[in-house]
Design a protein around this motif. Structure first.
Motif, PDB file in Angstrom:
ATOM      1  N   ASP A  68       9.678   7.936  13.309  1.00 39.11           N
ATOM      2  CA  ASP A  68       8.610   7.368  12.564  1.00 39.11           C
ATOM      3  C   ASP A  68       8.935   8.312  11.577  1.00 39.11           C
ATOM      4  O   ASP A  68       9.511   9.117  10.671  1.00 39.11           O
ATOM      5  CB  ASP A  68       7.188   8.406  13.254  1.00 39.11           C
ATOM      6  CG  ASP A  68       7.021   7.905  14.393  1.00 39.11           C
ATOM      7  OD1 ASP A  68       7.984   6.839  15.125  1.00 39.11           O
ATOM      8  OD2 ASP A  68       5.673   7.952  15.313  1.00 39.11           O
ATOM      9  N   HIS A  98      10.297  13.029  12.544  1.00 37.54           N
ATOM     10  CA  HIS A  98       9.317  12.350  10.820  1.00 37.54           C
ATOM     11  C   HIS A  98       9.858  12.197   9.934  1.00 37.54           C
ATOM     12  O   HIS A  98      10.201  13.262   9.862  1.00 37.54           O
ATOM     13  CB  HIS A  98       7.518  11.479  11.064  1.00 37.54           C
ATOM     14  CG  HIS A  98       7.326  13.678  10.877  1.00 37.54           C
ATOM     15  ND1 HIS A  98       7.390  13.978   9.734  1.00 37.54           N
ATOM     16  CD2 HIS A  98       7.366  14.709  12.093  1.00 37.54           C
ATOM     17  CE1 HIS A  98       6.543  15.222   9.972  1.00 37.54           C
ATOM     18  NE2 HIS A  98       6.469  15.189  11.527  1.00 37.54           N
ATOM     19  N   CYS A 113      11.277   3.678  17.746  1.00 33.66           N
ATOM     20  CA  CYS A 113      11.047   4.139  16.515  1.00 33.66           C
ATOM     21  C   CYS A 113      10.066   3.586  15.770  1.00 33.66           C
ATOM     22  O   CYS A 113       9.334   2.084  16.225  1.00 33.66           O
ATOM     23  CB  CYS A 113      12.310   4.144  15.437  1.00 33.66           C
ATOM     24  SG  CYS A 113      13.759   4.874  15.924  1.00 33.66           S
ATOM     25  N   HIS A 114       8.825   3.845  14.946  1.00 37.94           N
ATOM     26  CA  HIS A 114       8.391   3.468  14.197  1.00 37.94           C
ATOM     27  C   HIS A 114       7.789   3.525  12.653  1.00 37.94           C
ATOM     28  O   HIS A 114       8.255   5.122  12.249  1.00 37.94           O
ATOM     29  CB  HIS A 114       6.858   3.867  14.602  1.00 37.94           C
ATOM     30  CG  HIS A 114       6.954   3.924  16.595  1.00 37.94           C
ATOM     31  ND1 HIS A 114       7.236   4.714  16.969  1.00 37.94           N
ATOM     32  CD2 HIS A 114       6.337   2.719  16.796  1.00 37.94           C
ATOM     33  CE1 HIS A 114       7.068   4.844  18.406  1.00 37.94           C
ATOM     34  NE2 HIS A 114       6.883   3.471  18.226  1.00 37.94           N
ATOM     35  N   ASN A 115       7.520   2.646  11.768  1.00 35.26           N
ATOM     36  CA  ASN A 115       7.485   2.459  10.366  1.00 35.26           C
ATOM     37  C   ASN A 115       8.592   3.372   9.433  1.00 35.26           C
ATOM     38  O   ASN A 115       8.554   3.651   9.329  1.00 35.26           O
ATOM     39  CB  ASN A 115       6.373   3.619   9.717  1.00 35.26           C
ATOM     40  CG  ASN A 115       4.862   3.187  10.586  1.00 35.26           C
ATOM     41  OD1 ASN A 115       4.191   2.199  10.673  1.00 35.26           O
ATOM     42  ND2 ASN A 115       4.612   3.971  11.905  1.00 35.26           N
ATOM     43  N   SER A 118      10.176  -0.426  20.038  1.00 34.53           N
ATOM     44  CA  SER A 118       9.642   0.404  18.058  1.00 34.53           C
ATOM     45  C   SER A 118       8.892  -0.939  18.069  1.00 34.53           C
ATOM     46  O   SER A 118       8.558  -1.948  18.093  1.00 34.53           O
ATOM     47  CB  SER A 118      11.332  -0.058  17.515  1.00 34.53           C
ATOM     48  OG  SER A 118      11.973   0.817  18.301  1.00 34.53           O
ATOM     49  N   ARG A 119       7.981  -0.258  16.838  1.00 37.15           N
ATOM     50  CA  ARG A 119       7.000  -1.102  15.909  1.00 37.15           C
ATOM     51  C   ARG A 119       6.889  -0.816  14.714  1.00 37.15           C
ATOM     52  O   ARG A 119       7.327   0.239  14.027  1.00 37.15           O
ATOM     53  CB  ARG A 119       5.706  -0.607  16.387  1.00 37.15           C
ATOM     54  CG  ARG A 119       5.133  -1.972  16.179  1.00 37.15           C
ATOM     55  CD  ARG A 119       3.047  -1.670  17.293  1.00 37.15           C
ATOM     56  NE  ARG A 119       2.764  -2.582  17.179  1.00 37.15           N
ATOM     57  CZ  ARG A 119       1.117  -2.248  17.069  1.00 37.15           C
ATOM     58  NH1 ARG A 119       0.612  -1.734  17.262  1.00 37.15           N
ATOM     59  NH2 ARG A 119       0.496  -3.500  16.425  1.00 37.15           N
ATOM     60  N   PHE A 120       7.187  -1.614  13.093  1.00 34.26           N
ATOM     61  CA  PHE A 120       7.371  -1.792  11.993  1.00 34.26           C
ATOM     62  C   PHE A 120       7.842  -1.240  11.451  1.00 34.26           C
ATOM     63  O   PHE A 120       8.347  -0.302  10.553  1.00 34.26           O
ATOM     64  CB  PHE A 120       5.658  -0.795  12.256  1.00 34.26           C
ATOM     65  CG  PHE A 120       4.333  -0.999  12.432  1.00 34.26           C
ATOM     66  CD1 PHE A 120       4.116  -2.422  11.970  1.00 34.26           C
ATOM     67  CD2 PHE A 120       3.298  -0.093  13.164  1.00 34.26           C
ATOM     68  CE1 PHE A 120       2.260  -2.675  13.068  1.00 34.26           C
ATOM     69  CE2 PHE A 120       2.579  -0.709  14.041  1.00 34.26           C
ATOM     70  CZ  PHE A 120       1.801  -1.963  13.343  1.00 34.26           C
TER      71      PHE A 120
END
Length: 180
Positions: free
Chosen positions: A32, A5, A56-58, A80-82
């Motif tokens: 992230d 992250h 993967c996120h944000n 994956s999101r955002f």
């Protein structure tokens, strides 16, 4: 597994990978809260991606340039999101300049119980010149592609596909937007 992250990748040039197959310039798996900014990628591998995100996120990808890529310039899949992709230039950027979703093996999803390849993505203020298609909506949901300029695709402006088809696990490609 805990995700990596708060990663920043900035001001790098990737060129002439001279490889074939599924070889990527930048692979982000389980990352992230990240930023990819001011990257230039040219002459990617025939079967690979410029940036390949799995689970993967944000994240934010901005002010990057992709020329003569392989399969795609950017791929966002595996739960994956955002993710936001903005102010990028795509020139002859492959089969699908941006693959919004994809086809991921079940062990690689993050989170493991994700019901779509990708969700809650925003793609705006980008320029696409040439390539086979600008976007592939592939098993994704709540993806918004707005205010992009698309010029001279060789086949489609965008595609809507469902590659992972297990109805017990995955929702159909749905609730997506292509506007302006």
């Amino acid at each position: 597994n805990e995700p990596a992250h708060h990663i920043e990748v900035r001001n790098i040039r990737f060129e002439r990978i001279q490889a074939t197959g599924n070889i990527d310039y930048l692979k982000l798996s389980g990352v992230d809260s990240f930023l990819v900014e001011n990257i230039v990628m040219t002459d990617g591998a025939a079967g690979g991606s410029g940036i390949d995100m799995v689970g993967c996120h944000n994240g934010l990808v901005q002010r990057c340039r992709f020329e003569r890529m392989g399969s795609n310039a950017i791929q966002v899949k595996g739960g994956s999101r955002f993710i936001t992709i903005r102010q990028c230039m795509f020139v002859d950027a492959g089969q699908r300049a941006i693959n919004l979703g994809g086809s991921t093996g079940l062990p690689y999803f993050r989170p493991p119980d994700a019901t779509s390849e990708a969700s809650d993505l925003l793609v705006y203020s980008n320029i696409f010149i040439g390539g086979v298609t600008a976007f592939g909506y592939v098993g994704c949901e709540r993806v918004r592609c707005v205010n992009n300029l698309i010029m001279r695709p060789t086949r489609w402006v965008f595609r809507i596909l469902q590659e992972n088809v297990d109805p017990q696990r995955f929702v159909p490609c749905r609730n997506n937007m292509f506007r302006n």
